[in-house]
Design an enzyme around this catalytic site. Structure first.
Site, PDB file in Angstrom:
ATOM      1  N   ARG A  82       0.822  -1.204   0.000  1.00 56.12           N
ATOM      2  CA  ARG A  82       0.000   0.000   0.000  1.00 56.12           C
ATOM      3  C   ARG A  82       0.864   1.266   0.000  1.00 56.12           C
ATOM      4  NH1 ARG A  82      -3.586   2.332   4.251  1.00 56.12           N
ATOM      5  NH2 ARG A  82      -2.600   0.891   5.678  1.00 56.12           N
ATOM      6  N   CYS A  95      -3.739 -16.731  15.144  1.00 61.52           N
ATOM      7  CA  CYS A  95      -3.191 -16.004  16.292  1.00 61.52           C
ATOM      8  C   CYS A  95      -3.291 -16.926  17.502  1.00 61.52           C
ATOM      9  CB  CYS A  95      -3.992 -14.741  16.556  1.00 61.52           C
ATOM     10  SG  CYS A  95      -4.055 -13.655  15.118  1.00 61.52           S
ATOM     11  N   ASP A 303      -5.658   5.243  10.507  1.00 60.59           N
ATOM     12  CA  ASP A 303      -5.527   4.704   9.154  1.00 60.59           C
ATOM     13  C   ASP A 303      -6.804   5.128   8.431  1.00 60.59           C
ATOM     14  OD1 ASP A 303      -4.241   3.141   7.190  1.00 60.59           O
ATOM     15  OD2 ASP A 303      -3.574   1.769   8.780  1.00 60.59           O
TER      16      ASP A 303
HETATM   17  C1  PLP Z   1       0.908   0.267   8.770  1.00 65.34           C
HETATM   18  C2  PLP Z   1       1.361  -0.383   7.567  1.00 65.34           C
HETATM   19  C3  PLP Z   1       2.711  -0.350   7.208  1.00 65.34           C
HETATM   20  C4  PLP Z   1       3.791   0.291   8.079  1.00 65.34           C
HETATM   21  O1  PLP Z   1       3.580   1.639   8.273  1.00 65.34           O
HETATM   22  P1  PLP Z   1       4.566   2.477   9.230  1.00 65.34           P
HETATM   23  O2  PLP Z   1       3.896   3.793   9.341  1.00 65.34           O
HETATM   24  O3  PLP Z   1       5.875   2.526   8.573  1.00 65.34           O
HETATM   25  O4  PLP Z   1       4.641   1.745  10.539  1.00 65.34           O
HETATM   26  C5  PLP Z   1       3.077  -0.946   6.027  1.00 65.34           C
HETATM   27  N1  PLP Z   1       2.168  -1.552   5.223  1.00 65.34           N
HETATM   28  C6  PLP Z   1       0.865  -1.604   5.544  1.00 65.34           C
HETATM   29  C7  PLP Z   1      -0.082  -2.267   4.614  1.00 65.34           C
HETATM   30  C8  PLP Z   1       0.414  -1.030   6.734  1.00 65.34           C
HETATM   31  O5  PLP Z   1      -0.879  -1.102   7.060  1.00 65.34           O
HETATM   32  S1  SF4 Z   2      -4.837  -7.736  16.420  1.00 66.52           S
HETATM   33 FE1  SF4 Z   2      -5.727  -9.301  15.029  1.00 66.52          FE
HETATM   34  S2  SF4 Z   2      -3.986 -10.147  13.924  1.00 66.52           S
HETATM   35 FE2  SF4 Z   2      -3.158  -9.087  15.718  1.00 66.52          FE
HETATM   36  S3  SF4 Z   2      -3.009 -10.668  17.315  1.00 66.52           S
HETATM   37 FE3  SF4 Z   2      -4.975  -9.675  17.586  1.00 66.52          FE
HETATM   38  S4  SF4 Z   2      -6.428 -10.929  16.397  1.00 66.52           S
HETATM   39 FE4  SF4 Z   2      -4.358 -11.476  15.706  1.00 66.52          FE
END
Ligand code: PLP
Ligand code: SF4
Length: 343
Positions: A82, A95, A303
């Site tokens: 992304r 998990c 996000d």
């Molecule tokens: C959060 C995320 C990252 C890492 O982002 P940083 O801001 O560098 O910690 C990379 N790829 C994806 C898809 C993410 O969601």
């Molecule tokens: S946040 Fe989601 S992916 Fe991460 S440990 Fe918890 S259940 Fe698993």
């Protein structure tokens, strides 16, 4: 024994009506799984809220299953690309315990299983062929649910194909299954500690989660020269108060873990009851900044929906140019006073 059903959970704690009402086959939820380590801590409300499901998960009407649109940014089947310079590899959907606030619930616990050798190699080759990618997040699910031999293969392939790419080992296991980090597993990690560094990315949301066993698990990485960073999620009834977050930061720092992110819980369907308003989040951010050092302060981050990416949320102390003047800016101090800053 890990808890995998409401029946088993009922033997451990008295469930509330809301918890009893949870429908494992209903919409927008993810499996019930609570590790032994966490099962011992369910008397702590902040822990219980993160791992005991509620019928509110099934009743959520806001949000989407995948607000970050990760499914649209697939480099390979399991590689989310992304951001130009970094990518996330979904090592497995499994998990040790499922967090009720999980933002990747479209994938976590979906029974897709661990990545096989081909999926790993495809991803590593994709990274190798996209020289802009400087960091790969090994995530999921939780990469440490993989067997020792699969972890050995995973790290081996990435180190072979892209030795200059930083690998972030993203895991909740130090918090929920610290006994996973056996001497033999740590030997495997050590064996692959060459080329670009590893970073350990933990998730502790409340100071009570940082038990002695958890601290020891993280220390094994740090002693090996692997820096540890923590990503918390801001959660209602868990850590949405200043004192808890300050205590968490202090405890993380004392264990050589840098507080990195404090995430706004994404508008993922099934998690609305755990979300804190951004307005309150910003107030918390402003208040804890006064109490924490730069080292202890995490970045409050959201996000953005529709795959907009991460943005920092912070109170702005910058008020702009002094009205009618060209040579000075106006600032607010953290204590609410005014200061002028010359051009
Ligand atoms: C959060 C995320 C990252 C890492 O982002 P940083 O801001 O560098 O910690 C990379 N790829 C994806 C898809 C993410 O969601
Ligand atoms: S946040 Fe989601 S992916 Fe991460 S440990 Fe918890 S259940 Fe698993």
């Amino acid at each position: 024994m890990a808890i995998e059903s409401i029946e088993a959970l009922r033997k451990k704690i008295d469930l509330t009506a809301e918890e009893e009402g949870w429908n494992p086959d209903g919409p927008d939820t993810l499996p019930l799984l609570i590790s032994d380590h966490i099962a011992q801590m369910l008397a702590i409300p902040a822990v219980r809220r993160q791992f005991v499901p509620s019928e509110k998960e099934n009743q959520d009407t806001v949000g989407s299953p995948d607000p970050q649109e990760e499914a649209k940014h697939q480099g390979t089947e399991r590689l989310v690309h992304r951001y130009r310079n970094r990518a996330a590899f979904l090592t497995t959907d499994r998990c040790f315990a499922y967090c009720r606030h999980c933002f990747r619930r479209r994938f976590s616990g979906s029974l897709t299983g661990p990545a096989d050798e081909k999926a790993i190699r495809d991803a590593a080759l994709y990274v190798r062929n996209h020289s802009g990618i400087r960091e790969v997040l090994l995530t999921g699910g939780d990469m440490f649910t993989l067997s020792d031999s699969r972890i050995d293969m995973l790290l081996g392939i990435f180190k072979e194909e892209c030795p200059d790419v930083i690998l972030r080992l993203c895991t909740r296991a130090p918090a929920v299954f610290p006994e996973r980090f056996t001497p033999s597993l740590m030997e495997i990690i050590k064996k692959h500690s060459h080329g670009a560094p590893f970073y350990l990315m933990t998730q502790f949301n409340h100071p009570a989660e940082l038990s002695e066993d958890s601290a020891r698990a993280v220390a094994a990485f740090v002693d090996m020269g692997i820096p540890a960073m923590n990503q918390s999620v801001l959660l209602k009834g868990v850590n949405d108060d200043e004192a808890t977050l300050i205590e968490l930061s202090d405890k993380l720092l004392m264990n050589r873990i840098k507080p990195y992110y404090l995430f706004q819980d994404d508008p993922v369907k099934g998690t609305a009851h755990l979300r804190v308003s951004i307005e309150r989040g910003l107030e918390i951010e402003r208040n804890i900044r006064k109490e924490l050092s730069g080292l202890g302060m995490p970045q409050y981050t959201a996000d953005l929906p529709d795959g907009g990416g991460k943005v920092q949320l912070t109170y702005s102390y910058f008020r702009g140019r002094v009205p009618g003047e060209k040579e000075r800016y106006l600032f607010e101090t953290p204590d609410g006073e005014e200061r002028y800053y010359p051009e």
